[in-house]
Scaffold this active site. Structure first.
Site, PDB file in Angstrom:
ATOM      1  N   PRO A   1       0.783  -1.238   0.000  1.00  0.00           N
ATOM      2  CA  PRO A   1       0.000   0.000   0.000  1.00  0.00           C
ATOM      3  C   PRO A   1       0.814   1.287   0.000  1.00  0.00           C
ATOM      4  CG  PRO A   1       0.015  -0.964   2.188  1.00  0.00           C
ATOM      5  CD  PRO A   1       0.818  -1.891   1.317  1.00  0.00           C
TER       6      PRO A   1
ATOM      7  N   ASP B   1       2.897   0.726 -12.054  1.00  0.00           N
ATOM      8  CA  ASP B   1       1.593   1.387 -12.077  1.00  0.00           C
ATOM      9  C   ASP B   1       1.598   2.685 -11.282  1.00  0.00           C
ATOM     10  OD1 ASP B   1       0.266  -0.391 -13.629  1.00  0.00           O
ATOM     11  OD2 ASP B   1      -0.598  -1.537 -11.980  1.00  0.00           O
TER      12      ASP B   1
ATOM     13  N   LYS C   1      -2.386   4.276 -15.165  1.00  0.00           N
ATOM     14  CA  LYS C   1      -3.588   4.862 -15.772  1.00  0.00           C
ATOM     15  C   LYS C   1      -3.917   6.133 -15.005  1.00  0.00           C
ATOM     16  CE  LYS C   1      -5.549   0.550 -17.441  1.00  0.00           C
ATOM     17  NZ  LYS C   1      -4.443  -0.335 -17.061  1.00  0.00           N
TER      18      LYS C   1
ATOM     19  N   GLY D   1       0.539  -1.793  -7.384  1.00  0.00           N
ATOM     20  CA  GLY D   1       0.156  -1.382  -6.035  1.00  0.00           C
ATOM     21  C   GLY D   1      -0.596  -2.502  -5.331  1.00  0.00           C
ATOM     22  N   GLY D   2      -0.420  -2.598  -4.013  1.00  0.00           N
ATOM     23  CA  GLY D   2      -1.156  -3.615  -3.243  1.00  0.00           C
ATOM     24  C   GLY D   2      -0.739  -5.012  -3.616  1.00  0.00           C
ATOM     25  N   ASP D   3      -1.720  -5.851  -3.906  1.00  0.00           N
ATOM     26  CA  ASP D   3      -1.467  -7.220  -4.343  1.00  0.00           C
ATOM     27  C   ASP D   3      -1.822  -7.315  -5.825  1.00  0.00           C
ATOM     28  OD1 ASP D   3      -1.184 -10.245  -3.264  1.00  0.00           O
ATOM     29  OD2 ASP D   3      -2.646 -10.129  -4.895  1.00  0.00           O
TER      30      ASP D   3
ATOM     31  N   THR E   1      -2.538  -6.023   0.323  1.00  0.00           N
ATOM     32  CA  THR E   1      -3.581  -5.303  -0.404  1.00  0.00           C
ATOM     33  C   THR E   1      -4.112  -4.137   0.444  1.00  0.00           C
ATOM     34  OG1 THR E   1      -5.617  -5.588  -1.667  1.00  0.00           O
ATOM     35  CG2 THR E   1      -5.472  -6.828   0.378  1.00  0.00           C
TER      36      THR E   1
ATOM     37  N   MET F   1     -12.278   1.391  -5.194  1.00  0.00           N
ATOM     38  CA  MET F   1     -12.786   2.207  -6.316  1.00  0.00           C
ATOM     39  C   MET F   1     -14.267   2.546  -6.130  1.00  0.00           C
ATOM     40  SD  MET F   1     -10.822  -0.037  -9.200  1.00  0.00           S
ATOM     41  CE  MET F   1     -11.064  -1.568  -8.335  1.00  0.00           C
TER      42      MET F   1
HETATM   43  C1  LIG Z   1      -7.157  -0.639  -9.156  1.00  0.00           C
HETATM   44  S1  LIG Z   1      -7.359  -0.880  -7.431  1.00  0.00           S
HETATM   45  C2  LIG Z   1      -5.818  -1.625  -7.052  1.00  0.00           C
HETATM   46  C3  LIG Z   1      -5.846  -2.422  -5.783  1.00  0.00           C
HETATM   47  C4  LIG Z   1      -4.513  -3.046  -5.437  1.00  0.00           C
HETATM   48  N1  LIG Z   1      -4.157  -4.094  -6.374  1.00  0.00           N
HETATM   49  C5  LIG Z   1      -4.502  -3.608  -4.016  1.00  0.00           C
HETATM   50  O1  LIG Z   1      -4.388  -4.829  -3.852  1.00  0.00           O
HETATM   51  O2  LIG Z   1      -4.604  -2.816  -3.077  1.00  0.00           O
HETATM   52  C6  LIG Z   1      -7.171   0.749  -6.827  1.00  0.00           C
HETATM   53  C7  LIG Z   1      -8.056   1.055  -5.621  1.00  0.00           C
HETATM   54  O3  LIG Z   1      -7.475   0.462  -4.453  1.00  0.00           O
HETATM   55  C8  LIG Z   1      -7.747   1.271  -3.327  1.00  0.00           C
HETATM   56  N2  LIG Z   1      -6.461   1.652  -2.726  1.00  0.00           N
HETATM   57  C9  LIG Z   1      -5.243   1.248  -3.123  1.00  0.00           C
HETATM   58  N3  LIG Z   1      -4.279   1.713  -2.318  1.00  0.00           N
HETATM   59  C10 LIG Z   1      -4.906   2.442  -1.364  1.00  0.00           C
HETATM   60  C11 LIG Z   1      -4.464   3.192  -0.241  1.00  0.00           C
HETATM   61  N4  LIG Z   1      -3.151   3.280   0.075  1.00  0.00           N
HETATM   62  N5  LIG Z   1      -5.400   3.833   0.508  1.00  0.00           N
HETATM   63  C12 LIG Z   1      -6.702   3.756   0.210  1.00  0.00           C
HETATM   64  N6  LIG Z   1      -7.186   3.049  -0.839  1.00  0.00           N
HETATM   65  C13 LIG Z   1      -6.302   2.405  -1.614  1.00  0.00           C
HETATM   66  C14 LIG Z   1      -8.564   2.464  -3.810  1.00  0.00           C
HETATM   67  O4  LIG Z   1      -9.938   2.166  -3.645  1.00  0.00           O
HETATM   68  C15 LIG Z   1      -8.177   2.510  -5.274  1.00  0.00           C
HETATM   69  O5  LIG Z   1      -9.185   3.145  -6.043  1.00  0.00           O
END
Ligand SMILES: C[S@@+](CC[C@H](N)C(=O)[O-])C[C@H]1O[C@@H](n2cnc3c(N)ncnc32)[C@H](O)[C@@H]1O
Length: 252
Positions: free
Chosen positions: A11, A34, A56, A87-89, A117, A169
């Protein structure tokens, strides 16, 4: 022989990378990344490595998913150590599955490296347990994009009690989420937390209730990224947060 890894960057903070992720990044010859991958993590990429920013961004031209898939395939075929950083997983709302399948269908086995994530990162940094004995026994991670389907059939299952919901999202669809859940019987005072930029120095947590979700979301429009967490577990936050704060002070 190809060496391509789909790596979760977590994150944001570098400390929230897995060791395996860090090793892959530090050994990379090529990195494709990304928008949500933080500067601190990009700083771990070796100086000589080639970088491709395929993030994006709203209102700006960005590569399509099929262009990204083609780029990954071409890079994997060079035999260099390629890291696809997300980002995230990579496998949670990250299209990692699509990219891995595209590579596999062209004979390339990508390594999958998990990341923390957003739901897990934000839960810890906002002091909101995702499950809690006697309060919540199940958890749904869901994309707000689903709410664009006017005939979405899943509201009853989401509105059941003792259940935590985390919307990725979801900010722009908050009113649709509010209407759908209330119509399915969720309580108007169901607690909600909107976590902006979770785990980062600019993290902000806005607490509200389901019937006021639309106004809270509107006040945050334009901020990114935002996660919507919902359920009785959110009520535990104030007590946990003050205890965690005290513990941090004792350690400092
Ligand atoms: C396309 S998704 C990607 C998710 C990512 N693969 C993950 O596992 O966290 C993007 C969404 O993840 C959420 N998000 C990702 N990082 C965040 C963070 N640090 N704080 C709050 N929301 C986050 C938001 O809702 C954002 O619109």
């Amino acid at each position: 022989m190809s060496h391509i890894s789909l790596v979760g960057a977590g994150p944001g903070p570098v400390e929230l990378l897995t060791l395996r992720a860090l090793r892959r990044i530090e050994a990379a010859e090529v990195v494709v990344y990304d928008r949500l991958v933080g500067e601190e993590i990009l700083a771990c990429i070796p100086k000589g490595a080639a970088r491709f920013d395929v993030g994006k961004r709203c209102g700006e031209p960005s590569p399509s998913q099929s262009q990204i898939n083609a780029l990954l395939l071409a890079l994997a075929r060079t035999g260099k150590r390629v890291v696809r950083l997300k980002g995230g997983d990579p496998l949670v709302f990250g299209r990692g599955g699509e990219e891995a399948l595209h590579l596999a269908r062209h004979g390339i086995q990508a390594e999958l490296v998990p990341g923390i994530t957003a739901a897990l990162g934000c839960a810890a940094s906002a002091a909101i347990p995702l499950t809690h004995r006697g309060v919540a026994r199940s958890l749904t991670l869901i994309t707000g994009h689903l709410m664009e389907e006017e005939d979405y059939q899943g509201w009853q299952a989401l509105a059941r009690s003792g259940h935590t919901l985390v919307f990725y999202m979801g900010l722009e669809r908050a009113d649709r989420i509010r209407r759908g859940l209330l119509a399915a019987g969720a309580l108007p005072d169901l607690p909600v937390a909107l976590v902006v930029a979770g785990c980062s120095p600019r993290q902000q947590v806005v607490e509200t209730r389901l019937d006021a979700l639309a106004q809270a979301a509107e006040s945050l429009l334009g901020q990114s990224p935002v996660l919507i967490m919902m359920g009785e577990v959110v009520r535990l936050r104030s007590e946990l947060d003050s205890l965690l704060g005290q513990a941090m002070e004792r350690v400092a």
